[in-house]
Design a protein around this motif. Sequence first.
Motif, PDB file in Angstrom:
ATOM      1  N   VAL A   1       0.846  -1.186   0.000  1.00  0.00           N
ATOM      2  CA  VAL A   1       0.000   0.000   0.000  1.00  0.00           C
ATOM      3  C   VAL A   1       0.887   1.244   0.000  1.00  0.00           C
ATOM      4  O   VAL A   1       1.917   1.284   0.675  1.00  0.00           O
ATOM      5  CB  VAL A   1      -0.964   0.005   1.215  1.00  0.00           C
ATOM      6  N   PHE A   2       0.484   2.244  -0.770  1.00  0.00           N
ATOM      7  CA  PHE A   2       1.210   3.507  -0.904  1.00  0.00           C
ATOM      8  C   PHE A   2       0.372   4.596  -0.252  1.00  0.00           C
ATOM      9  O   PHE A   2      -0.799   4.781  -0.596  1.00  0.00           O
ATOM     10  CB  PHE A   2       1.439   3.812  -2.389  1.00  0.00           C
ATOM     11  N   ILE A   3       0.964   5.333   0.716  1.00  0.00           N
ATOM     12  CA  ILE A   3       0.227   6.333   1.492  1.00  0.00           C
ATOM     13  C   ILE A   3       0.923   7.680   1.349  1.00  0.00           C
ATOM     14  O   ILE A   3       2.128   7.798   1.563  1.00  0.00           O
ATOM     15  CB  ILE A   3       0.159   5.962   2.987  1.00  0.00           C
ATOM     16  N   THR A   4       0.156   8.725   1.033  1.00  0.00           N
ATOM     17  CA  THR A   4       0.731  10.069   0.933  1.00  0.00           C
ATOM     18  C   THR A   4       0.488  10.848   2.223  1.00  0.00           C
ATOM     19  O   THR A   4      -0.469  10.598   2.955  1.00  0.00           O
ATOM     20  CB  THR A   4       0.120  10.848  -0.244  1.00  0.00           C
ATOM     21  N   GLY A   5       1.376  11.809   2.488  1.00  0.00           N
ATOM     22  CA  GLY A   5       1.193  12.715   3.621  1.00  0.00           C
ATOM     23  C   GLY A   5       1.367  12.060   4.972  1.00  0.00           C
ATOM     24  O   GLY A   5       0.494  12.168   5.836  1.00  0.00           O
ATOM     25  N   CYS A   6       2.505  11.401   5.203  1.00  0.00           N
ATOM     26  CA  CYS A   6       2.704  10.629   6.441  1.00  0.00           C
ATOM     27  C   CYS A   6       3.568  11.342   7.469  1.00  0.00           C
ATOM     28  O   CYS A   6       4.029  10.722   8.435  1.00  0.00           O
ATOM     29  CB  CYS A   6       3.307   9.259   6.111  1.00  0.00           C
ATOM     30  N   ASP A   7       3.812  12.632   7.293  1.00  0.00           N
ATOM     31  CA  ASP A   7       4.587  13.369   8.289  1.00  0.00           C
ATOM     32  C   ASP A   7       3.853  13.434   9.619  1.00  0.00           C
ATOM     33  O   ASP A   7       4.487  13.486  10.683  1.00  0.00           O
ATOM     34  CB  ASP A   7       4.859  14.800   7.802  1.00  0.00           C
ATOM     35  N   SER A   8       2.534  13.476   9.577  1.00  0.00           N
ATOM     36  CA  SER A   8       1.748  13.618  10.808  1.00  0.00           C
ATOM     37  C   SER A   8       0.313  13.172  10.530  1.00  0.00           C
ATOM     38  O   SER A   8      -0.014  12.716   9.428  1.00  0.00           O
ATOM     39  CB  SER A   8       1.764  15.082  11.285  1.00  0.00           C
ATOM     40  N   GLY A   9      -0.547  13.328  11.540  1.00  0.00           N
ATOM     41  CA  GLY A   9      -1.984  13.128  11.364  1.00  0.00           C
ATOM     42  C   GLY A   9      -2.383  11.740  10.910  1.00  0.00           C
ATOM     43  O   GLY A   9      -1.797  10.723  11.292  1.00  0.00           O
TER      44      GLY A   9
ATOM     45  N   THR B   1       9.053   2.599  -6.128  1.00  0.00           N
ATOM     46  CA  THR B   1       8.041   1.623  -5.710  1.00  0.00           C
ATOM     47  C   THR B   1       8.042   0.421  -6.647  1.00  0.00           C
ATOM     48  O   THR B   1       7.990  -0.733  -6.198  1.00  0.00           O
ATOM     49  CB  THR B   1       6.648   2.278  -5.683  1.00  0.00           C
ATOM     50  N   LYS B   2       8.103   0.685  -7.941  1.00  0.00           N
ATOM     51  CA  LYS B   2       8.154  -0.407  -8.923  1.00  0.00           C
ATOM     52  C   LYS B   2       9.367  -1.300  -8.680  1.00  0.00           C
ATOM     53  O   LYS B   2       9.274  -2.531  -8.746  1.00  0.00           O
ATOM     54  CB  LYS B   2       8.226   0.171 -10.341  1.00  0.00           C
ATOM     55  N   ALA B   3      10.521  -0.679  -8.421  1.00  0.00           N
ATOM     56  CA  ALA B   3      11.751  -1.437  -8.234  1.00  0.00           C
ATOM     57  C   ALA B   3      11.640  -2.376  -7.030  1.00  0.00           C
ATOM     58  O   ALA B   3      12.140  -3.506  -7.059  1.00  0.00           O
ATOM     59  CB  ALA B   3      12.924  -0.479  -8.047  1.00  0.00           C
ATOM     60  N   LYS B   4      10.969  -1.922  -5.984  1.00  0.00           N
ATOM     61  CA  LYS B   4      10.857  -2.741  -4.790  1.00  0.00           C
ATOM     62  C   LYS B   4       9.762  -3.792  -4.920  1.00  0.00           C
ATOM     63  O   LYS B   4       9.867  -4.883  -4.355  1.00  0.00           O
ATOM     64  CB  LYS B   4      10.585  -1.856  -3.579  1.00  0.00           C
ATOM     65  N   LEU B   5       8.703  -3.473  -5.666  1.00  0.00           N
ATOM     66  CA  LEU B   5       7.608  -4.433  -5.825  1.00  0.00           C
ATOM     67  C   LEU B   5       7.953  -5.547  -6.806  1.00  0.00           C
ATOM     68  O   LEU B   5       7.392  -6.648  -6.726  1.00  0.00           O
ATOM     69  CB  LEU B   5       6.338  -3.719  -6.308  1.00  0.00           C
ATOM     70  N   GLY B   6       8.838  -5.264  -7.748  1.00  0.00           N
ATOM     71  CA  GLY B   6       9.140  -6.263  -8.773  1.00  0.00           C
ATOM     72  C   GLY B   6       7.943  -6.469  -9.683  1.00  0.00           C
ATOM     73  O   GLY B   6       7.374  -5.512 -10.208  1.00  0.00           O
ATOM     74  N   LEU B   7       7.543  -7.725  -9.850  1.00  0.00           N
ATOM     75  CA  LEU B   7       6.407  -8.026 -10.732  1.00  0.00           C
ATOM     76  C   LEU B   7       5.062  -7.893 -10.032  1.00  0.00           C
ATOM     77  O   LEU B   7       4.020  -8.013 -10.665  1.00  0.00           O
ATOM     78  CB  LEU B   7       6.563  -9.458 -11.277  1.00  0.00           C
ATOM     79  N   LYS B   8       5.109  -7.635  -8.742  1.00  0.00           N
ATOM     80  CA  LYS B   8       3.871  -7.548  -7.972  1.00  0.00           C
ATOM     81  C   LYS B   8       3.233  -6.177  -8.142  1.00  0.00           C
ATOM     82  O   LYS B   8       3.916  -5.153  -8.168  1.00  0.00           O
ATOM     83  CB  LYS B   8       4.173  -7.809  -6.486  1.00  0.00           C
ATOM     84  N   GLY B   9       1.923  -6.142  -8.268  1.00  0.00           N
ATOM     85  CA  GLY B   9       1.220  -4.875  -8.383  1.00  0.00           C
ATOM     86  C   GLY B   9       1.023  -4.223  -7.024  1.00  0.00           C
ATOM     87  O   GLY B   9       1.439  -4.729  -5.983  1.00  0.00           O
ATOM     88  N   LEU B  10       0.353  -3.061  -7.032  1.00  0.00           N
ATOM     89  CA  LEU B  10       0.084  -2.304  -5.812  1.00  0.00           C
ATOM     90  C   LEU B  10      -1.368  -2.541  -5.393  1.00  0.00           C
ATOM     91  O   LEU B  10      -2.292  -2.269  -6.161  1.00  0.00           O
ATOM     92  CB  LEU B  10       0.334  -0.815  -6.065  1.00  0.00           C
ATOM     93  N   TRP B  11      -1.555  -3.033  -4.172  1.00  0.00           N
ATOM     94  CA  TRP B  11      -2.911  -3.341  -3.712  1.00  0.00           C
ATOM     95  C   TRP B  11      -3.685  -2.086  -3.356  1.00  0.00           C
ATOM     96  O   TRP B  11      -4.866  -1.972  -3.674  1.00  0.00           O
ATOM     97  CB  TRP B  11      -2.870  -4.265  -2.500  1.00  0.00           C
ATOM     98  N   GLY B  12      -3.035  -1.129  -2.685  1.00  0.00           N
ATOM     99  CA  GLY B  12      -3.775   0.021  -2.204  1.00  0.00           C
ATOM    100  C   GLY B  12      -3.036   1.332  -2.374  1.00  0.00           C
ATOM    101  O   GLY B  12      -1.817   1.414  -2.199  1.00  0.00           O
ATOM    102  N   LEU B  13      -3.790   2.371  -2.739  1.00  0.00           N
ATOM    103  CA  LEU B  13      -3.290   3.744  -2.746  1.00  0.00           C
ATOM    104  C   LEU B  13      -4.157   4.534  -1.789  1.00  0.00           C
ATOM    105  O   LEU B  13      -5.381   4.618  -1.971  1.00  0.00           O
ATOM    106  CB  LEU B  13      -3.356   4.346  -4.156  1.00  0.00           C
ATOM    107  N   VAL B  14      -3.554   5.107  -0.751  1.00  0.00           N
ATOM    108  CA  VAL B  14      -4.290   5.923   0.212  1.00  0.00           C
ATOM    109  C   VAL B  14      -3.916   7.382  -0.037  1.00  0.00           C
ATOM    110  O   VAL B  14      -2.816   7.824   0.307  1.00  0.00           O
ATOM    111  CB  VAL B  14      -3.978   5.521   1.662  1.00  0.00           C
ATOM    112  N   ASN B  15      -4.818   8.110  -0.662  1.00  0.00           N
ATOM    113  CA  ASN B  15      -4.614   9.537  -0.930  1.00  0.00           C
ATOM    114  C   ASN B  15      -4.977  10.322   0.335  1.00  0.00           C
ATOM    115  O   ASN B  15      -6.140  10.648   0.572  1.00  0.00           O
ATOM    116  CB  ASN B  15      -5.495   9.993  -2.093  1.00  0.00           C
ATOM    117  N   ASN B  16      -3.954  10.611   1.127  1.00  0.00           N
ATOM    118  CA  ASN B  16      -4.200  11.293   2.401  1.00  0.00           C
ATOM    119  C   ASN B  16      -3.710  12.736   2.404  1.00  0.00           C
ATOM    120  O   ASN B  16      -4.295  13.578   3.075  1.00  0.00           O
ATOM    121  CB  ASN B  16      -3.516  10.517   3.536  1.00  0.00           C
TER     122      ASN B  16
END
Length: 409
Positions: free
Chosen positions: A91-99, A158-173
Amino acid sequence: MMEDYTLPFWIYLTVLTVFIGGAMKKMILASHLSAASTLVAWLGATVLVERLWAFCLPAAVLLALLGLTWCLYSSITSRPLPLLPAQGKAVFITGCDSGFGKATAKHLDALGFEVFATVLDMSGEGARELQRTCSPRLTLLQVDITQPQQVQQALLDTKAKLGLKGLWGLVNNAGVCVNFGDSELSLMSNYRGCMEVNFFGTLNITKSFLPLLRQAKGRIVTISSPAGDHPFPCLGAYGSSKAALNLFMNTLRHELVPWGVQVSTILPSSYKTGQSSNTAYWEQQHKQLIQSLPPALLEDYGEDYVSETKELFHTYARNANPDFSPVINTITQALLSPQPRVRYFAGPGVGFMYFIHSYFPFSLSNKFLQKLFVKKKLMPRALRKQSGFDMDLNLHNNNNNNNEEKLIK
């Protein structure tokens, strides 16, 4: 025939229609029915009402039967389905400095997700806390979502670390409220600042990561705001950006159905997030606003009027909920539920607010919103002067009338 029906009949019919209409609306939203199925459901409800009228049941009995039916339906459909396993999902999450972002990254990491968390400052306290408390699965990325180059670099990493695996979740925060106040007093830079982060930045992130999400038939979960659906006073810039975001996500939800990607929007109540409780930040924003306003406009509204708005916001922010768990749990549900909802209300009072907005007259819902957020006591200075002038004029006219009456006598 119409005149044969009495006023109680029409009151009864109105209550029944609102009850069944609301129930059908909830069932349709909860069940994700298609357009054809929705039409059939509404036709069925219409026939049901017509048949119930034919039986001429007493109002109390009929409403009791409908209430019992709805309770049974709710008890069956509200049973939570087992959540999907988190292990092996990224899962990829934006805005994780706080809150919300930081709390979500920690929670999802603890559940077993492979978390990609973006921060604005890699050396900041939020980033250091995530590195200190989370597992090695968590990857920190420095990303300003308004900078296309940084977004593209995050995608490559992110692609480099995931390899052939896709991304399950995007959390637009990631989101921002640059300033708040009357729409006329809000600077154009405030409108642009909110749109750049809340809409264009989120749009860029979503478009960039969609190929990975389509590959995994994953989820998009976006943290929006009730301000995007309701005309909160003094939130014109922020609310406009969230309204654009809500419409985009609703459009995307329809378009991604063939790809198997599900899109959910979360609408939180008031929480202490980001800069909302940072008094120094808002004092600086207030000072900048006062210095930037045209003198004639500031004269019309008055500096005391602008200052009162700032103080009211500080009071509102101080009373906001510091417990993020309703939002974090909702994000988790949207990511792992076998049948995620289109919209989630996170926190007390949000569902009630939408109910009032949906079913009550505009005049009542607008008064409700005005009482809910900032309760202004001062009028703009120009209106106060005008009001004082009118009072003086009325007093002067009354004195003249009294003098004329004395002369006539």
